[in-house]
Write a protein that holds these residues in place. Structure first.
Motif, short mmCIF file in Angstrom:
data_model
loop_
_atom_site.label_atom_id
_atom_site.label_comp_id
_atom_site.label_asym_id
_atom_site.label_seq_id
_atom_site.Cartn_x
_atom_site.Cartn_y
_atom_site.Cartn_z
N CYS A 23 6.74 36.17 47.71
CA CYS A 23 7.28 34.81 47.85
C CYS A 23 8.38 34.78 48.90
CB CYS A 23 7.81 34.32 46.51
SG CYS A 23 6.53 34.20 45.24
N THR A 24 8.36 33.75 49.71
CA THR A 24 9.33 33.63 50.80
C THR A 24 10.76 33.51 50.29
OG1 THR A 24 9.01 31.23 50.83
CG2 THR A 24 7.67 32.54 52.36
N ASN A 127 6.01 26.66 41.75
CA ASN A 127 6.45 26.84 43.13
C ASN A 127 5.72 26.05 44.21
OD1 ASN A 127 8.57 28.57 42.46
ND2 ASN A 127 7.16 30.29 42.33
N ALA A 128 4.64 25.36 43.88
CA ALA A 128 3.94 24.54 44.88
C ALA A 128 3.00 23.58 44.16
CB ALA A 128 3.16 25.42 45.85
N GLU A 133 -0.03 24.91 49.98
CA GLU A 133 1.40 25.18 50.01
C GLU A 133 1.73 26.45 49.22
OE1 GLU A 133 5.62 22.81 49.28
OE2 GLU A 133 3.73 21.68 49.42
N VAL A 137 3.94 29.64 50.54
CA VAL A 137 5.21 29.98 49.90
C VAL A 137 5.15 31.31 49.14
CG1 VAL A 137 6.86 29.22 48.12
CG2 VAL A 137 5.92 27.56 49.72
N SER A 172 13.21 25.83 48.23
CA SER A 172 12.11 26.60 48.79
C SER A 172 10.93 25.72 49.18
CB SER A 172 11.65 27.68 47.81
OG SER A 172 11.08 27.10 46.65
N ILE A 173 10.89 24.50 48.64
CA ILE A 173 9.86 23.53 48.98
C ILE A 173 10.53 22.18 49.19
CG2 ILE A 173 7.99 24.74 47.79
CD1 ILE A 173 8.36 22.88 45.40
#
Length: 195
Positions: A23-24, A127-128, A133, A137, A172-173
């Motif tokens: 994960c970024t 997370n998305a 996406e 991510v 993060s998004i």
């Protein structure tokens, strides 16, 4: 190397550094430690007995013990289940799993029924809001199979485990994506948290 560490008022078990995602936003890319941990990078994975000994010595009176470290706990599913059963038998602590929700792919089978037998709660990193996406991510090793598997895991967990929370990492998004993730949680009747 920390097996058991405290973050806020909660105790966490760090069982593995293995994870099927890169994960970024992952905190492990920025620091070796969290909370009371000296380092969450493991020299070797602890045995079940080592984890139980740490809990007995340091966290036997904990309100909650969480499987979450610098890796995906379901990478060690059998040990996780054994330790969770032990926690329930030997302490009054609630048992929670923080997971990326890819445990079915990691283990090659549906693991939710097994988790439901030992968990009081589960926090799943969404997370998305969609597969494209999510790929950007989270960079899962499972490629395009990851997001549908995550969504299926979430839906099953929502039916089987009493306390389910979906989460995203703030910043993060986009806020729009965050709102769409919140809508996913609401549609399933589970909690949502920006962490």
């Amino acid at each position: 190397m920390s097996i058991l560490y405290r973050y806020g008022s909660t105790w966490y078990i760090n069982m593995t550094n293995r994870c099927p995602c890169e994960c970024t936003f992952c905190v492990r890319n920025h620091t070796p430690r969290l909370g009371s941990a000296d380092s969450l990078w493991l020299v070797e994975e602890p045995t079940v007995e080592q984890v139980e000994a740490e809990i007995r010595e340091r966290a036997s009176d904990a309100d909650e013990i969480v499987f979450c470290g610098y890796g995906e706990p379901t990478e060690r599913l059998d040990d996780l289940l054994t330790i969770a059963r032990w926690i329930r038998a030997e302490t009054d602590a609630r048992v929670r799993l923080d997971t990326n929700g890819l445990g079915n792919l990691v283990n090659g089978r549906d693991i939710v029924p097994e988790l439901a037998e030992v968990l009081d709660s589960i926090s799943i990193s969404l997370n998305a809001p969609d597969s494209g996406e999510y790929m950007e991510v989270c960079n899962p090793v499972f490629g395009e199979d990851a997001y549908p598997a995550l969504r299926a895991f979430i839906e099953e967990a929502a039916e089987a485990i009493p306390d389910v929370t979906l989460s995203v990492v703030g910043g993060s998004i986009s806020l729009d994506s965050e709102d769409r993730c919140r809508a996913v949680a609401e549609s399933l009747g589970v909690d949502f948290r920006v962490r």
